[in-house]
Scaffold this motif. Structure first.
Motif, PDB file in Angstrom:
ATOM      1  N   ALA A 142      10.288  10.696   3.442  1.00 56.89           N
ATOM      2  CA  ALA A 142      10.767  11.919   4.092  1.00 56.89           C
ATOM      3  C   ALA A 142      12.245  12.163   3.806  1.00 56.89           C
ATOM      4  CB  ALA A 142      10.532  11.837   5.597  1.00 56.89           C
ATOM      5  N   ALA A 143      12.984  11.076   3.551  1.00 56.89           N
ATOM      6  CA  ALA A 143      14.415  11.199   3.260  1.00 56.89           C
ATOM      7  C   ALA A 143      14.688  11.555   1.803  1.00 56.89           C
ATOM      8  CB  ALA A 143      15.127   9.892   3.616  1.00 56.89           C
ATOM      9  N   GLY A 144      13.628  11.648   0.999  1.00 59.66           N
ATOM     10  CA  GLY A 144      13.815  12.107  -0.375  1.00 59.66           C
ATOM     11  C   GLY A 144      13.448  11.133  -1.469  1.00 59.66           C
ATOM     12  N   ALA A 145      13.136   9.877  -1.118  1.00 64.28           N
ATOM     13  CA  ALA A 145      12.765   8.886  -2.132  1.00 64.28           C
ATOM     14  C   ALA A 145      11.277   9.002  -2.415  1.00 64.28           C
ATOM     15  CB  ALA A 145      13.117   7.477  -1.660  1.00 64.28           C
ATOM     16  N   ARG A 146      10.903   9.982  -3.199  1.00 66.77           N
ATOM     17  CA  ARG A 146       9.488  10.202  -3.478  1.00 66.77           C
ATOM     18  C   ARG A 146       9.293  10.622  -4.924  1.00 66.77           C
ATOM     19  NH1 ARG A 146      10.921  14.039   0.500  1.00 66.77           N
ATOM     20  NH2 ARG A 146      11.375  16.108  -0.334  1.00 66.77           N
ATOM     21  N   ALA A 147       8.094  10.350  -5.412  1.00 67.63           N
ATOM     22  CA  ALA A 147       7.743  10.692  -6.783  1.00 67.63           C
ATOM     23  C   ALA A 147       7.206  12.115  -6.843  1.00 67.63           C
ATOM     24  CB  ALA A 147       6.690   9.716  -7.309  1.00 67.63           C
ATOM     25  N   THR A 148       7.406  12.773  -7.978  1.00 66.97           N
ATOM     26  CA  THR A 148       6.864  14.121  -8.157  1.00 66.97           C
ATOM     27  C   THR A 148       5.467  14.084  -8.760  1.00 66.97           C
ATOM     28  OG1 THR A 148       7.949  14.238 -10.317  1.00 66.97           O
ATOM     29  CG2 THR A 148       9.152  15.134  -8.441  1.00 66.97           C
ATOM     30  N   LEU A 149       5.222  13.106  -9.653  1.00 68.19           N
ATOM     31  CA  LEU A 149       3.905  12.911 -10.266  1.00 68.19           C
ATOM     32  C   LEU A 149       3.379  14.186 -10.929  1.00 68.19           C
ATOM     33  CD1 LEU A 149       2.210  10.650  -7.574  1.00 68.19           C
ATOM     34  CD2 LEU A 149       3.365   9.964  -9.673  1.00 68.19           C
ATOM     35  N   PHE A 163       2.025   4.839  -0.267  1.00 70.93           N
ATOM     36  CA  PHE A 163       1.097   3.767  -0.616  1.00 70.93           C
ATOM     37  C   PHE A 163       1.735   2.818  -1.619  1.00 70.93           C
ATOM     38  CE2 PHE A 163      -2.179   2.090  -3.476  1.00 70.93           C
ATOM     39  CZ  PHE A 163      -2.975   1.401  -2.554  1.00 70.93           C
ATOM     40  N   TRP A 164       2.461   3.348  -2.597  1.00 75.92           N
ATOM     41  CA  TRP A 164       3.122   2.527  -3.604  1.00 75.92           C
ATOM     42  C   TRP A 164       4.151   1.598  -2.963  1.00 75.92           C
ATOM     43  CZ3 TRP A 164       3.135   0.521  -8.244  1.00 75.92           C
ATOM     44  CH2 TRP A 164       4.325   0.166  -8.873  1.00 75.92           C
ATOM     45  N   LEU A 165       4.935   2.120  -2.030  1.00 77.65           N
ATOM     46  CA  LEU A 165       5.956   1.304  -1.366  1.00 77.65           C
ATOM     47  C   LEU A 165       5.323   0.181  -0.550  1.00 77.65           C
ATOM     48  CD1 LEU A 165       8.488   4.046  -0.147  1.00 77.65           C
ATOM     49  CD2 LEU A 165       8.598   2.633  -2.203  1.00 77.65           C
ATOM     50  N   VAL A 166       4.296   0.511   0.223  1.00 80.70           N
ATOM     51  CA  VAL A 166       3.623  -0.510   1.042  1.00 80.70           C
ATOM     52  C   VAL A 166       2.941  -1.540   0.146  1.00 80.70           C
ATOM     53  CG1 VAL A 166       1.804  -0.926   2.752  1.00 80.70           C
ATOM     54  CG2 VAL A 166       3.326   1.052   2.998  1.00 80.70           C
ATOM     55  N   LEU A 167       2.386  -1.080  -0.966  1.00 81.43           N
ATOM     56  CA  LEU A 167       1.727  -1.987  -1.910  1.00 81.43           C
ATOM     57  C   LEU A 167       2.731  -2.996  -2.469  1.00 81.43           C
ATOM     58  CD1 LEU A 167      -0.757  -2.769  -3.623  1.00 81.43           C
ATOM     59  CD2 LEU A 167      -0.047  -1.030  -5.284  1.00 81.43           C
ATOM     60  N   LEU A 168       3.908  -2.537  -2.853  1.00 81.12           N
ATOM     61  CA  LEU A 168       4.904  -3.450  -3.411  1.00 81.12           C
ATOM     62  C   LEU A 168       5.489  -4.375  -2.358  1.00 81.12           C
ATOM     63  CD1 LEU A 168       7.042  -1.650  -6.124  1.00 81.12           C
ATOM     64  CD2 LEU A 168       5.269  -3.360  -6.378  1.00 81.12           C
ATOM     65  N   ILE A 169       5.681  -3.867  -1.150  1.00 79.37           N
ATOM     66  CA  ILE A 169       6.174  -4.723  -0.064  1.00 79.37           C
ATOM     67  C   ILE A 169       5.250  -5.914   0.126  1.00 79.37           C
ATOM     68  CG2 ILE A 169       6.514  -4.857   2.441  1.00 79.37           C
ATOM     69  CD1 ILE A 169       7.448  -1.903   2.301  1.00 79.37           C
ATOM     70  N   ASN A 170       3.960  -5.658   0.172  1.00 74.80           N
ATOM     71  CA  ASN A 170       2.999  -6.734   0.413  1.00 74.80           C
ATOM     72  C   ASN A 170       2.737  -7.573  -0.839  1.00 74.80           C
ATOM     73  OD1 ASN A 170       1.851  -6.484   3.316  1.00 74.80           O
ATOM     74  ND2 ASN A 170       1.956  -4.380   2.587  1.00 74.80           N
ATOM     75  N   CYS A 248      11.339   1.581  -4.059  1.00 75.05           N
ATOM     76  CA  CYS A 248      12.162   2.796  -3.972  1.00 75.05           C
ATOM     77  C   CYS A 248      12.878   3.083  -5.287  1.00 75.05           C
ATOM     78  CB  CYS A 248      13.194   2.643  -2.853  1.00 75.05           C
ATOM     79  SG  CYS A 248      12.495   2.707  -1.184  1.00 75.05           S
ATOM     80  N   LEU A 249      13.384   2.044  -5.937  1.00 70.61           N
ATOM     81  CA  LEU A 249      14.147   2.258  -7.158  1.00 70.61           C
ATOM     82  C   LEU A 249      13.259   2.641  -8.335  1.00 70.61           C
ATOM     83  CD1 LEU A 249      16.771  -0.607  -6.765  1.00 70.61           C
ATOM     84  CD2 LEU A 249      17.122   1.853  -6.470  1.00 70.61           C
ATOM     85  N   THR A 250      12.002   2.193  -8.322  1.00 72.58           N
ATOM     86  CA  THR A 250      11.093   2.668  -9.370  1.00 72.58           C
ATOM     87  C   THR A 250      10.761   4.143  -9.182  1.00 72.58           C
ATOM     88  OG1 THR A 250       9.173   1.887  -8.089  1.00 72.58           O
ATOM     89  CG2 THR A 250      10.024   0.420  -9.792  1.00 72.58           C
ATOM     90  N   VAL A 251      10.803   4.605  -7.935  1.00 73.55           N
ATOM     91  CA  VAL A 251      10.556   6.022  -7.658  1.00 73.55           C
ATOM     92  C   VAL A 251      11.785   6.861  -8.007  1.00 73.55           C
ATOM     93  CG1 VAL A 251      10.155   7.703  -5.824  1.00 73.55           C
ATOM     94  CG2 VAL A 251       8.811   5.607  -5.891  1.00 73.55           C
ATOM     95  N   LEU A 252      12.967   6.371  -7.630  1.00 69.10           N
ATOM     96  CA  LEU A 252      14.202   7.122  -7.861  1.00 69.10           C
ATOM     97  C   LEU A 252      14.691   7.027  -9.296  1.00 69.10           C
ATOM     98  CD1 LEU A 252      16.190   6.157  -4.618  1.00 69.10           C
ATOM     99  CD2 LEU A 252      15.085   8.335  -5.122  1.00 69.10           C
ATOM    100  N   GLY A 253      14.173   6.052 -10.040  1.00 69.01           N
ATOM    101  CA  GLY A 253      14.698   5.789 -11.369  1.00 69.01           C
ATOM    102  C   GLY A 253      14.415   6.865 -12.393  1.00 69.01           C
TER     103      GLY A 253
END
Length: 380
Positions: A142-149, A163-170, A248-253
């Motif tokens: 919601a703060a802007g760290a998201r993919a456009t895809l 889903f990607w963030l939760v997947l990597l966390i776990n 997050c950095l893979t999304v913002l990169g």
């Protein structure tokens, strides 16, 4: 030369801070109740301090905070900027512009780290932890760290990012089951992503690359104390923090350049992180197949299967590091090959590496089962 100085300036402070703080945690952890005791599902035989993740978190946040203050002082005119290369100087206003987003991500990571510390002292329900992870990931998106895809509608792209963030966390959390494993994988992944951000895009992504190099330095400082035989474990405080940061950095990169038609490079993060993602998905499948909770700890990870084959824990970890480096280099090659036709060669390469892992896992599981049956027969 600029890239080299930039790399050293990001890595060295993070390394030193992580090294020092982790050493202090080795001394303090027993007094804080942060001790991992031996158990049936664990591979260590002696009580070992937890909380090494605190060193990683400090190794990331403190250098970034100092850098933020330094950039502000330069742009405000309190410090001269003549000592900075022109290529870096031009990006200082952009650093301040992106600073709120960076601190939002770091705050989210710090929250997960605190929850991880609490869980290390007194286990927290996996349902509660998972719910918090989704909330934190949702807040970050919601703060802007998201993919456009590309062509996907925004709500779908946002859901995929969560889903990607939760997947990597776990994935990083599950992988933390042997000395030097998660720290080493995170170091390799952060380094590969930083190389891509600095050398393979149309222009360097200085802020994202800097954060990745800081993460790499922090992981390296922690590994000094975590390499086998480990003097301290990372714990959930570190693994969940690293998972969110890398996610997050893979999304913002922005691995894909709009000026290029080579959309296949968006697969680079999947290649670099193929091994931890495979480990997580395969372990979840095994647990569900056996009717167990998907978050029930066990010894069904890739590392455990390698030790079942007779490898030492150190060599098992090194094997996984090399597998990760192989898939990471494959991700780097995506930028050297044009079009999806060439990209299929890289995809097949990664699939072959995962296939080798699958064969080793199956052989290891069979070897462990045969030994168990032999032991049972001898006791009768």
């Amino acid at each position: 030369m600029v890239n080299l100085l930039f790399t050293v300036g990001c890595v060295v402070p993070a390394f030193l801070i992580s090294l020092i703080v982790t050493r202090q945690m080795i001394r303090s952890a027993p007094y804080l109740g942060l001790v991992d005791l031996p158990a049936e599902r664990k591979v260590h035989a002696a009580p070992t301090p937890l909380g090494g993740g605190v060193g990683i978190v400090c190794g990331v946040i403190v250098p970034l905070a100092l850098a933020n203050v330094l950039v502000w002082a330069i742009t405000a005119g309190y410090l001269p900027d003549t000592w900075l290369p022109e290529t870096v100087r031009a990006h200082l206003p952009g650093v301040l512009y992106r600073a709120p987003q960076m601190w939002g991500i770091l705050t989210a990571g710090l929250l997960l780290s605190i929850i991880g510390l609490v869980d290390d002292v007194k286990p927290v329900s996996w349902r509660l932890r998972l719910g918090i992870q989704f909330l934190v990931a949702g807040a970050v998106v919601a703060a802007g760290a998201r993919a456009t895809l590309f062509v996907l509608p925004d709500p779908v792209a946002w859901a995929v990012t969560v889903f990607w963030l939760v997947l990597l966390i776990n994935s990083l959390n599950f992988l933390d089951n042997m000395d030097g494993l998660t720290g080493g994988i995170s170091l390799i992944a952060a380094t590969m992503f930083a190389v891509i951000m600095l050398t393979q895009t149309s222009e360097p992504r200085w802020l994202v690359a800097g954060m990745l190099l800081v993460i790499a330095g922090a992981c390296a400082g922690f590994l000094v104390w975590n390499w086998t035989p480990a003097k301290i474990f990372m714990g959930d405080a570190g693994s969940t923090f690293l998972g969110l940061m890398l996610g997050c950095l893979t999304v913002l990169g922005t691995f894909y350049d709009e000026s290029s038609s080579d959309t296949h490079v968006i697969l680079a993060p999947l290649c670099v992180l193929a091994v931890p993602l495979y480990d997580f998905i395969s372990v979840m499948f095994i647990r569900l197949k056996r009717g167990l909770s998907p978050f029930h700890p066990d010894k069904n990870h890739f590392s455990h299967r390698l030790t079942d084959l007779g490898l030492s824990r150190k060599n098992a970890v090194l094997t996984i590091h090399l597998c990760t480096l192989t898939t990471g280099l494959a991700g780097l090659l995506l930028y050297r090959l044009p079009g999806w036709g060439s990209a299929w060669t890289i995809i097949l390469l990664v699939v072959c590496v995962l296939g080798i892992i699958g064969i080793l896992e199956t052989a290891g599981r069979r070897a462990a089962r045969d030994r168990s049956m032999t032991d049972q027969a001898e006791t009768r």
